[in-house]
Enzyme design. Structure first.
Site, mmCIF file in Angstrom:
data_model
loop_
_atom_site.group_PDB
_atom_site.id
_atom_site.type_symbol
_atom_site.label_atom_id
_atom_site.label_comp_id
_atom_site.label_asym_id
_atom_site.label_seq_id
_atom_site.Cartn_x
_atom_site.Cartn_y
_atom_site.Cartn_z
ATOM 1 N N HIS A 56 2.831 3.385 -8.972
ATOM 2 C CA HIS A 56 2.593 1.950 -9.203
ATOM 3 C C HIS A 56 3.802 1.297 -9.895
ATOM 4 O O HIS A 56 4.166 0.158 -9.595
ATOM 5 C CB HIS A 56 1.332 1.753 -10.051
ATOM 6 C CG HIS A 56 0.070 2.169 -9.343
ATOM 7 N ND1 HIS A 56 -0.242 1.740 -8.074
ATOM 8 C CD2 HIS A 56 -0.953 2.984 -9.716
ATOM 9 C CE1 HIS A 56 -1.399 2.270 -7.703
ATOM 10 N NE2 HIS A 56 -1.853 3.026 -8.664
ATOM 11 N N ASP B 59 0.832 -1.203 0.000
ATOM 12 C CA ASP B 59 0.000 0.000 0.000
ATOM 13 C C ASP B 59 0.870 1.259 0.000
ATOM 14 O O ASP B 59 1.959 1.269 0.581
ATOM 15 C CB ASP B 59 -0.894 -0.020 1.253
ATOM 16 C CG ASP B 59 -2.048 0.957 1.124
ATOM 17 O OD1 ASP B 59 -2.274 1.484 0.020
ATOM 18 O OD2 ASP B 59 -2.724 1.192 2.142
ATOM 19 N N LEU C 293 10.183 -20.771 -5.276
ATOM 20 C CA LEU C 293 9.308 -19.846 -4.547
ATOM 21 C C LEU C 293 7.957 -19.825 -5.245
ATOM 22 O O LEU C 293 7.889 -19.710 -6.466
ATOM 23 C CB LEU C 293 9.922 -18.434 -4.576
ATOM 24 C CG LEU C 293 9.022 -17.282 -4.103
ATOM 25 C CD1 LEU C 293 8.819 -17.344 -2.586
ATOM 26 C CD2 LEU C 293 9.637 -15.928 -4.470
HETATM 27 C C1 FPP Z 1 -1.922 0.185 -3.586
HETATM 28 O O1 FPP Z 1 -1.466 1.520 -3.522
HETATM 29 C C2 FPP Z 1 -1.338 -0.506 -4.752
HETATM 30 C C3 FPP Z 1 -2.042 -1.026 -5.811
HETATM 31 C C4 FPP Z 1 -3.512 -0.960 -5.911
HETATM 32 C C5 FPP Z 1 -1.346 -1.651 -6.972
HETATM 33 C C6 FPP Z 1 -0.136 -2.470 -6.626
HETATM 34 C C7 FPP Z 1 0.492 -2.952 -7.873
HETATM 35 C C8 FPP Z 1 1.814 -3.146 -8.042
HETATM 36 C C9 FPP Z 1 2.810 -2.920 -6.967
HETATM 37 C C10 FPP Z 1 2.308 -3.692 -9.361
HETATM 38 C C11 FPP Z 1 2.580 -5.163 -9.176
HETATM 39 C C12 FPP Z 1 2.758 -5.857 -10.458
HETATM 40 C C13 FPP Z 1 2.563 -7.211 -10.634
HETATM 41 C C14 FPP Z 1 2.780 -7.799 -11.974
HETATM 42 C C15 FPP Z 1 2.108 -8.102 -9.561
HETATM 43 P P1 FPP Z 1 -2.544 2.682 -3.583
HETATM 44 O O2 FPP Z 1 -2.788 3.056 -5.004
HETATM 45 O O3 FPP Z 1 -3.774 2.277 -2.841
HETATM 46 O O4 FPP Z 1 -1.789 3.834 -2.829
HETATM 47 P P2 FPP Z 1 -2.472 4.996 -1.959
HETATM 48 O O5 FPP Z 1 -3.186 4.317 -0.829
HETATM 49 O O6 FPP Z 1 -1.278 5.780 -1.499
HETATM 50 O O7 FPP Z 1 -3.371 5.767 -2.871
#
Ligand code: FPP
Length: 253
Positions: free
Chosen positions: A50, A33, A144
């Protein structure tokens, strides 16, 4: 002495040599997050956060292999995330495809098996296809197991498992010796994994957000204020070090 070390421990930055080899968590789950906030703090578009988040994940997958963790489950897109603004959803989908296509060969070479946990029937075909290609290519890998929770919601998973179990055991009477919890677990998306030992959530939120509700009954929880794109080796070792100092009793004495 134990008392003193428990006071100074939080200020210490553990390294790999501080991690006990005989108490490595077998399964780690992560709520990644804070990507959006990481980008906002820098005046950048959310998608940049992201992308940095995907880089952080790559780093953690490598570290899991180094440390000897056998299962990693990451919350990459929840069932609720479909309701985000259309532009963000569409940019995120492009990112998933791009990352999977770019990293597949290297994940495979490193013995990593990819499994998608989520509601496949509502995933757009082009995304589902790349996940299924990744699953098929890596299905025999043993180093893994990387579970990618995508279009995932735990209540949906549990309700769906209950439905499937009812259908399969329609006319069966269960005897008191049968372990119904164990039978039920086989209908969850995580049927091939032990329950997580450690759940990490980044970004200073203290919630579970509909993630692995059944599976984390006895999991150790670790919350950190670090935003996911900044979560690095130091933070990861600290979480494991902290876990190793806990006394897990599973409800017993
Ligand atoms: C939450 O942060 C994150 C996500 C909804 C997306 C996570 C995705 C990745 C890390 C890419 C991973 C890639 C693969 C192929 C698995 P948020 O947007 O809720 O952040 P905020 O709370 O600060 O707005």
């Amino acid at each position: 002495m134990r008392f003193i070390s428990s006071i100074i421990a939080p200020f210490k930055s553990p390294s790999l040599s501080d991690i006990k080899k005989n108490k490595i968590p077998i399964h780690i789950a992560i709520i990644m997050d804070g990507n959006g906030r990481w980008a906002r703090k820098r005046g950048l578009p959310r998608i940049v956060g992201h992308k940095k988040g995907a880089d952080a994940l790559k780093n953690i997958v490598t570290l899991c292999k180094d440390v000897g963790i056998k299962y990693l489950t990451v919350y990459s897109f929840s069932s609720e995330n479909w309701q985000r603004p259309q532009d963000e959803v569409s940019e995120l989908m492009d990112l998933f495809v791009e990352v999977l296509q770019r990293e597949l060969e290297s994940l495979h070479k490193n013995g990593i098996k990819i499994v998608l946990l989520g509601q496949r029937e509502i995933i757009p075909l082009r995304i589902l296809k790349i996940f299924e290609i990744s699953e098929e290519k890596t299905k025999d890998n043993k180093e893994l197991l990387l579970n990618v929770a995508f279009s995932y919601g735990s209540r949906q998973e549990i309700a769906n498992a209950a439905k499937k179990m009812c259908m399969e055991y329609k006319n069966k009477e269960f005897s008191s010796e049968e372990n119904i919890e164990k039978i039920f677990s086989k209908f969850l998306y995580t049927s091939d994994c032990p329950d997580p030992d450690l759940l990490i959530r980044t970004s200073g939120e203290y919630r579970i957000s509909n993630f692995l509700l059944w599976q984390i009954a006895y999991t150790e929880l670790y919350f950190t204020k670090t935003l996911w794109p900044d979560f690095n080796k130091k933070n990861f070792y600290k979480a494991i070090y902290d876990y190793q100092r806990r006394n897990r009793r599973f409800g017993k004495l």
